[in-house]
Motif scaffolding. Structure first.
Motif, PDB file in Angstrom:
ATOM      1  N   LYS A 159       0.749  -1.095   0.053  1.00  0.00           N
ATOM      2  CA  LYS A 159       0.121  -0.172  -0.130  1.00  0.00           C
ATOM      3  C   LYS A 159       0.771   1.499  -0.136  1.00  0.00           C
ATOM      4  O   LYS A 159       1.980   1.447   0.750  1.00  0.00           O
ATOM      5  CB  LYS A 159      -1.042  -0.008   1.300  1.00  0.00           C
ATOM      6  CG  LYS A 159      -1.704   1.327   1.342  1.00  0.00           C
ATOM      7  CD  LYS A 159      -3.052   1.063   1.709  1.00  0.00           C
ATOM      8  CE  LYS A 159      -3.906   2.495   1.894  1.00  0.00           C
ATOM      9  NZ  LYS A 159      -4.822   2.418   2.975  1.00  0.00           N
ATOM     10  N   PHE A 161       0.595   5.751  -0.291  1.00  0.00           N
ATOM     11  CA  PHE A 161      -0.492   6.892  -0.165  1.00  0.00           C
ATOM     12  C   PHE A 161       0.002   8.008  -0.773  1.00  0.00           C
ATOM     13  O   PHE A 161       1.088   8.426  -0.682  1.00  0.00           O
ATOM     14  CB  PHE A 161      -0.592   7.106   1.538  1.00  0.00           C
ATOM     15  CG  PHE A 161      -1.146   6.184   2.230  1.00  0.00           C
ATOM     16  CD1 PHE A 161      -2.411   6.196   2.834  1.00  0.00           C
ATOM     17  CD2 PHE A 161       0.020   5.038   2.766  1.00  0.00           C
ATOM     18  CE1 PHE A 161      -2.960   5.404   3.957  1.00  0.00           C
ATOM     19  CE2 PHE A 161      -0.674   4.055   3.792  1.00  0.00           C
ATOM     20  CZ  PHE A 161      -2.042   4.293   4.317  1.00  0.00           C
ATOM     21  N   HIS A 192      -3.891   4.581  -1.761  1.00  0.00           N
ATOM     22  CA  HIS A 192      -4.944   5.415  -1.274  1.00  0.00           C
ATOM     23  C   HIS A 192      -4.543   6.749  -2.197  1.00  0.00           C
ATOM     24  O   HIS A 192      -3.424   7.363  -2.132  1.00  0.00           O
ATOM     25  CB  HIS A 192      -4.583   5.760   0.080  1.00  0.00           C
ATOM     26  CG  HIS A 192      -5.509   7.117   0.821  1.00  0.00           C
ATOM     27  ND1 HIS A 192      -5.771   6.702   2.097  1.00  0.00           N
ATOM     28  CD2 HIS A 192      -5.742   7.967   0.382  1.00  0.00           C
ATOM     29  CE1 HIS A 192      -6.469   8.066   2.333  1.00  0.00           C
ATOM     30  NE2 HIS A 192      -6.415   8.810   1.329  1.00  0.00           N
ATOM     31  N   VAL A 247      -7.745   1.568  -2.996  1.00  0.00           N
ATOM     32  CA  VAL A 247      -8.503   1.443  -1.997  1.00  0.00           C
ATOM     33  C   VAL A 247      -9.757   2.572  -1.700  1.00  0.00           C
ATOM     34  O   VAL A 247      -9.715   3.683  -2.430  1.00  0.00           O
ATOM     35  CB  VAL A 247      -7.617   1.435  -0.657  1.00  0.00           C
ATOM     36  CG1 VAL A 247      -6.533  -0.029  -0.640  1.00  0.00           C
ATOM     37  CG2 VAL A 247      -6.907   2.583  -0.414  1.00  0.00           C
ATOM     38  N   HIS A 248     -10.648   2.158  -1.156  1.00  0.00           N
ATOM     39  CA  HIS A 248     -11.916   2.777  -0.574  1.00  0.00           C
ATOM     40  C   HIS A 248     -12.002   4.162  -1.586  1.00  0.00           C
ATOM     41  O   HIS A 248     -12.236   5.310  -1.080  1.00  0.00           O
ATOM     42  CB  HIS A 248     -11.704   3.519   0.885  1.00  0.00           C
ATOM     43  CG  HIS A 248     -10.077   4.158   1.034  1.00  0.00           C
ATOM     44  ND1 HIS A 248      -9.526   5.230   0.197  1.00  0.00           N
ATOM     45  CD2 HIS A 248      -9.452   3.902   2.165  1.00  0.00           C
ATOM     46  CE1 HIS A 248      -8.532   5.478   0.811  1.00  0.00           C
ATOM     47  NE2 HIS A 248      -8.132   4.845   2.111  1.00  0.00           N
TER      48      HIS A 248
END
Ligand code: URP
Ligand code: ZN
Ligand code: ZN
Length: 467
Positions: A159, A161, A192, A247-248
């Motif tokens: 992951k 960001f 993200h 993600v999200h």
């Protein structure tokens, strides 16, 4: 007697089996923790000779949920997220999830491999199975070496960001290098995506106008910032021909960019969350708006309706909880300034019931589409399929028996997550798991958790082939 050469531990009879590609009446036969066979319902129970028969009449028999997005016991901002592996995994099981994927986020300056090894140690107390995403919050000297070390440890998702400057944000060069390195190990970059300078500008403007408290959360992180970051990251993925997972995702625009990239041949994937699909930004107008502060924020009702339509059409790949537990007091402490607040919502336990109730029971999503969103696709996109995410011979016997007609009013008093509030308090939800098997062992029976101790296993990620 049916001629099974092994002893049969469990037979689940009378239910409607649902996978992401078919559903129908049948009997699931379990031996040694795995699914041995899926039999026609006409096969007599006596002929199977199972040590235990579970009657699932009137219920659905689905693969256990795979939650691709959990933050357990991790320092983020001012607090450590509340759940331990013991509590979060128990909550996961109570909600029909049998595998959780947690993020090994390093502290600033910490070696990301050490962060992963420490997380694996903590996970020893897990009640359900688990896997990990690695995470980089700065560019290591040798990205390839770090990615190979992750892969050697059974971790093939990392992951990154594009926001949270000074804490987690990395630059575009790091994103590119990680994508290239992950490609060589059959991995997948998780991002993200929110364009940080747009967010900082929006927050500064809001602060100047005196609108930076939790009631103004939605305006502090505009949808355009999400769409722009998705566009930028997709262009890197396309250039280096590497897969990418967002993600999200909270806007139809962001999901649309992923779909358009896929049309061009990019392996790109969308995750959304129960809160983006079933809450809207009116939550920031009511009492305790801080309890709904998460990044990206909850969007307007029109945006939510479009996102739900995409999910119904199976154009969103996964639903993760983004489970990130804080107490009501922790959430309220800095509610006057969202820039200081702990972000994130509790949700590992409510993910399946909330999505079933809103999108299937009260909406237009098929049962097969539900299984794809909450189990099969998360398993595929974490290198866990077909061991997880399906009911077929050879797969782990992780099975949720789900009563699609059971209605309950959600209250934190009935939940097991290590927090004292739920964003869904007071909501009537139809569709709850009643029984859960983890590798053939009943870990929830007739709606009651059966604590078997820390029987969760680390499931290493295989090469990730996509959906
Ligand atoms: O607000 C959120 N989503 N908090 C958890 C950390 C993250 O960004 O996923
Ligand atoms: Zn995030
Ligand atoms: Zn998250």
């Amino acid at each position: 007697m049916r001629d099974f050469e092994v002893s049969i531990d469990v037979a689940i009879v009378g239910g409607r089996i649902v996978t992401d590609s078919w559903s129908g009446e049948g009997t699931v036969v379990v031996s040694g923790g795995r699914v041995l066979a899926v039999l026609d319902p006409s096969v007599s129970i006596e002929s199977i000779g199972a040590a235990r028969v579970i009657d699932a009449s009137g219920k659905l028999v689905m693969p256990g949920g795979v939650d691709p997005h959990c933050h357990l016991a991790i320092p983020l901002g001012a607090f450590v997220t509340l759940d331990s592996f013991a509590s979060a995994s128990s909550a996961a099981i109570a909600g029909g999830t049998t595998t959780i994927v947690d993020f090994a986020i390093p502290a600033i300056g910490e070696d990301p491999i050490t962060a992963l090894d420490n997380k694996k140690e903590m996970a020893q107390e897990s009640r359900c199975d688990y896997s990990f995403h690695g995470c980089l919050n700065s560019k290591p000297d040798d990205v390839k070496h770090v990615i190979e070390s992750f892969a050697e440890r059974g971790v093939r998702t990392v992951k990154l960001f594009t926001t949270y400057r000074g804490e987690l944000m990395v630059d575009v060069n790091t994103i590119e290098d990680v994508m290239v390195a992950l490609k060589t190990v059959g991995g997948l970059t998780y991002v993200h995506a929110e364009e940080n300078s747009a967010i900082e500008a929006a927050q500064e403007e809001a602060a100047t106008a005196g609108c930076i408290d939790a009631r103004h959360m939605a305006g502090s992180r505009p949808p355009e910032a999400e769409d722009e970051a998705v566009r930028q990251v997709l262009s890197i993925a396309e250039r280096v021909d590497a897969p990418v997972y967002f993600v999200h995702q909270s806007t139809p625009g962001a999901v649309g960019l992923v779909l358009a990239a896929r049309q061009r041949g990019v392996s790109a994937f969308s995750e959304s969350c129960p809160h983006y699909l079933t809450l809207d930004d009116s939550c920031y107008e009511g009492p305790n708006p801080e309890r709904y502060v998460c990044c990206p924020p909850i969007r307007g009702a029109g945006t939510v309706a479009q996102l739900v339509e995409l999910a119904n059409q199976r154009l969103i790949d996964t639903v993760g909880s983004d489970h990130c537990c804080y107490s009501a007091v922790q959430k309220s402490q800095s509610a006057h300034d969202v820039r200081l607040m702990p972000n994130g919502l509790p949700g590992v336990e409510t993910r399946l019931p909330i999505i079933w109730s809103s999108l299937v029971h009260n909406g237009g999503l098929s049962a097969e589409g539900f299984v794809a969103l909450v189990s099969s696709n998360p398993a595929r996109l974490n290198g866990l399929y077909p061991r997880k995410g399906t009911i077929e011979p050879g797969s782990d016997a992780d099975i949720v028996i789900f009563d699609p007609s059971e209605s309950r009013v959600v209250t934190i008093n009935d939940l097991h997550m290590d927090t004292d509030y739920t964003p869904y308090e007071g909501r009537t939800v139809t569709g709850w798991p009643t029984d859960v098997l983890l590798r053939g062992v009943l870990v929830m029976e007739s709606g009651e958790l059966v604590d078997r101790g820390p029987m969760g296993e680390f499931i290493p990620a295989e090469m990730i082939g996509g959906r």
